[in-house]
Design an enzyme around this catalytic site. Structure first.
Site, mmCIF file in Angstrom:
data_model
loop_
_atom_site.group_PDB
_atom_site.id
_atom_site.type_symbol
_atom_site.label_atom_id
_atom_site.label_comp_id
_atom_site.label_asym_id
_atom_site.label_seq_id
_atom_site.Cartn_x
_atom_site.Cartn_y
_atom_site.Cartn_z
ATOM 1 N N SER A 233 0.822 -1.217 0.000
ATOM 2 C CA SER A 233 0.000 0.000 0.000
ATOM 3 C C SER A 233 0.852 1.262 0.000
ATOM 4 C CB SER A 233 -0.911 -0.010 1.227
ATOM 5 O OG SER A 233 -1.902 0.977 1.114
ATOM 6 N N GLN A 255 -1.263 4.820 6.280
ATOM 7 C CA GLN A 255 -0.775 3.926 5.238
ATOM 8 C C GLN A 255 0.522 3.245 5.643
ATOM 9 O OE1 GLN A 255 -2.295 2.918 2.256
ATOM 10 N NE2 GLN A 255 -3.901 3.807 3.509
ATOM 11 N N HIS A 258 0.508 -0.231 7.354
ATOM 12 C CA HIS A 258 0.118 -1.449 6.640
ATOM 13 C C HIS A 258 1.220 -2.497 6.673
ATOM 14 C CE1 HIS A 258 -3.852 -1.217 4.823
ATOM 15 N NE2 HIS A 258 -3.661 0.069 4.601
ATOM 16 N N GLU A 322 -1.384 5.173 -5.474
ATOM 17 C CA GLU A 322 -2.577 4.369 -5.198
ATOM 18 C C GLU A 322 -3.647 5.249 -4.551
ATOM 19 O OE1 GLU A 322 -3.832 0.457 -2.512
ATOM 20 O OE2 GLU A 322 -2.024 1.592 -2.030
ATOM 21 N N HIS A 323 -3.277 5.934 -3.474
ATOM 22 C CA HIS A 323 -4.162 6.878 -2.784
ATOM 23 C C HIS A 323 -3.562 8.274 -2.892
ATOM 24 C CE1 HIS A 323 -4.565 3.002 -0.482
ATOM 25 N NE2 HIS A 323 -5.842 3.248 -0.704
ATOM 26 N N ASP A 356 -10.934 3.297 2.681
ATOM 27 C CA ASP A 356 -10.507 1.946 3.043
ATOM 28 C C ASP A 356 -11.656 1.120 3.602
ATOM 29 O OD1 ASP A 356 -7.902 1.855 2.256
ATOM 30 O OD2 ASP A 356 -7.040 2.178 4.234
ATOM 31 N N HIS A 415 -13.772 -14.693 -46.206
ATOM 32 C CA HIS A 415 -14.537 -13.654 -45.519
ATOM 33 C C HIS A 415 -15.470 -12.957 -46.511
ATOM 34 C CE1 HIS A 415 -11.674 -14.209 -42.273
ATOM 35 N NE2 HIS A 415 -12.274 -13.275 -41.543
#
Length: 430
Positions: A233, A255, A258, A322-323, A356, A415
Site C-alpha cells: 500500500s 498507510q 500497513h 494508489e491513494h 478503506d 470472408h
C-alpha cells in the site's frame, strides 16, 4: 522520512522509487511453489501452510460450526459497522450496473453489449499482520452484484488454525460461496489450478505482499485472469498552507502502518509546513501499537518541498499514487487536473481511511505506478462484456459491399464469400 526539494526529485527521479524486493530470484521462488501446488494439490498447500503460517491443518475448508462460532465471537458494534460499510459499498457499486442498449449503426444493422458475471472468482484476503476483513466487503459485494455464481475465498489461518472471525462474518454477509484456510503463494496457486478441496477459478482478486503479487502475475500468464498487480500500500499527500499538520501526519501514518514495504509520500508547498508535519509524524508514531512496522515503512518514505501547485501536479502524475490526498485550498479544482491516481480524497475532512472502509468506493487499487494505466476494482471487474449483432436482409445489403471490399483488400476471400453468397441468394429469390 527523507526530505528533498522538487529539483532533487527532477534531477534524480529514483529518489521517489518504491521499495523493491531484494531477492533477484523472486519469480523463481514463487514459480517453484506454484508448480508444486499444481502437481500435489492439497498436500502441498498444507505443507506450505505449516511452513509459512506455523500451523498443521487436517482440512482446508471452513466448517459451518466455525462460521457460527465467528459470528458469536464478534462484537455487536463491529457487526453493525460491517453492515453499514456493506450498505454504502452496495449503494455505490449498484449504480455502476447498466442495461444493454441496442444501437442501429446503419439501417438494418443492430449492435449491443451485455454484461455477464464471471462464473467463478477467487478472493484473496490477507490476514498476516492485519486481518483485512474490509477487503472481503470490497470484493464480495461487487462480485455478488455482478452475478458471479461461485465466489471462493482464501485467507491464511492463525497458529490456532482459525481465520479471523471478522473475515468469516464479512464473508457470510456478502454471500461468499466457500472459504478456505490458505494464504500467500499457495492460495494463489490453489485458486489458479484447483486442488482436491479448493476449486479453480477464472479470475483472482485481492491485494498482498510482493510474493502474492508475483504469484498473481505468473498465473495470469497461463491459466487465469487477475484484477491487477496490486502490491504494498501507498499514499501521497499534497498539502498547502491551509492543511492541518496533525491531519496530514495521521494520514501518512495510516498507510505506513500497513507493512514494512509500504511507502508514503508528502508534497508540501511551504518549508515550515513540511517541518511541522514531520514533527507531528514523529509525535504520533510513538502512540501507535504498530509503531515498529510503521517506522520501517517510514524509512522507505519521502517528503518533498515543492514551490508551486504545478510542480506538485507534475510529481503526482509521474508517481501515480494508489491513494492521493489533497489537503489544499481549492482541492476540488486541483483534483480535476489529476491524471494518474487510484483514488482521490479531497479536502481536510476526507481521510483516506473512509475509502478503506466505508464511504462506498473500492479500496482495491493499483499500486507501484500502475495507476497510470489501471483502474481500481469496480463492478466492471467482475463481468465480461459480450457484444451482439443482428442484421436484417436490408442491413446485409447495406453493409455487405463494405465488408466485401475490405475482405478482398486483405486477401481473405472466404470472408468476402461469407457475405457475397448470402447477397447472391437474396438476389436470386426475388
Amino acid at each position: 522520512m527523507k526530505s528533498y526539494t522538487y529539483q532533487d526529485i527532477i534531477s534524480t527521479p529514483s529518489l521517489l522509487a518504491r521499495p523493491a524486493m531484494t531477492a533477484a530470484n523472486l519469480d523463481a521462488i514463487v514459480g517453484q511453489i506454484l508448480q508444486d501446488i499444481r502437481e500435489r494439490g492439497d498436500t502441498a498447500v498444507k505443507e506450505y501452510t505449516q511452513r509459512f503460517d506455523k500451523v498443521k491443518l487436517d482440512y482446508l475448508g471452513v466448517s459451518a460450526t466455525e462460521l457460527a462460532e465467528a459470528e458469536a465471537l464478534l462484537d455487536p458494534a463491529l457487526k453493525a459497522a460491517i453492515q453499514t460499510a456493506k450498505s454504502n459499498i452496495e449503494t455505490f457499486h449498484a449504480r455502476q450496473q447498466s442495461q444493454p442498449e441496442v444501437v442501429e449503426t446503419m439501417p438494418g444493422v443492430f449492435c449491443w453489449r451485455k454484461n455477464v458475471g464471471i462464473d467463478k472468482v477467487g478472493l484473496y484476503i490477507p490476514g498476516g499482520t492485519a486481518p483485512l476483513f474490509s477487503t472481503v466487503l470490497m470484493l464480495g459485494v461487487p462480485a455478488k452484484l455482478a452475478g458471479c455464481k461461485e465466489i471462493i475465498l482464501c485467507s491464511p489461518p492463525n497458529q490456532a488454525g482459525k481465520i479471523h472471525p471478522a473475515i468469516l462474518y464479512a464473508a457470510q454477509t456478502v454471500g461468499v460461496t466457500k472459504i478456505f484456510k490458505a494464504g500467500g503463494v499457495q492460495a494463489i496457486g490453489a485458486l489458479a489450478y484447483g486442488t482436491e478441496s479448493i476449486p479453480g477459478v477464472y479470475k483472482i482478486f485481492g491485494p498482498g505482499n510482493q510474493y502474492v503479487t508475483a504469484a498473481k502475475q505468473l498465473v495470469s500468464r497461463e491459466t487465469v485472469a487477475i484484477d491487477m498487480p496490486a502490491g504494498p500500500s501507498e499514499v501521497l499527500v499534497c498539502a498547502d498552507a491551509q492543511a492541518d499538520p496533525a491531519f496530514v501526519a495521521a494520514d501518512l501514518l495510516a498507510q505506513a502502518e500497513h507493512g514494512i514495504d509500504s511507502q508514503v509520500v508528502l508534497l508540501a508547498l511551504k518549508a515550515e509546513l513540511l517541518e511541522a508535519i514531520l514533527q507531528e509524524v514523529e509525535r504520533q508514531v510513538a502512540l501507535l501499537p504498530r509503531a515498529e512496522i510503521t517506522r520501517k515503512a517510514l524509512e522507505n518514505s519521502v517528503a518533498v518541498l515543492v514551490n508551486t501547485p504545478a510542480e506538485a501536479l507534475t510529481l503526482i502524475n509521474d508517481y501515480a499514487p494508489e491513494h492521493l490526498i489533497l489537503a489544499m485550498e481549492d482541492a476540488e479544482a486541483f483534483a480535476d487536473q489529476v491524471q494518474n491516481a487510484g483514488s482521490v480524497f479531497i479536502g481536510n475532512y476526507t481521510p483516506e481511511s473512509v475509502g478503506d472502509y466505508a464511504s462506498g468506493t473500492n479500496h482495491t487499487l493499483p499500486t507501484n505506478g500502475y495507476a497510470r494505466a489501471y483502474s481500481g476494482v469496480s463492478l466492471d471487474s467482475f463481468v465480461k462484456k459480450i457484444t451482439f449483432q443482428r442484421l436484417t436482409e436490408e442491413g446485409l445489403k447495406n453493409i455487405g459491399p463494405t465488408v466485401e471490399t475490405m475482405a478482398i483488400a486483405e486477401e481473405l476471400v472466404a470472408h468476402q464469400r461469407a457475405v457475397s453468397i448470402r447477397l447472391e441468394k437474396m438476389k436470386s429469390q426475388k
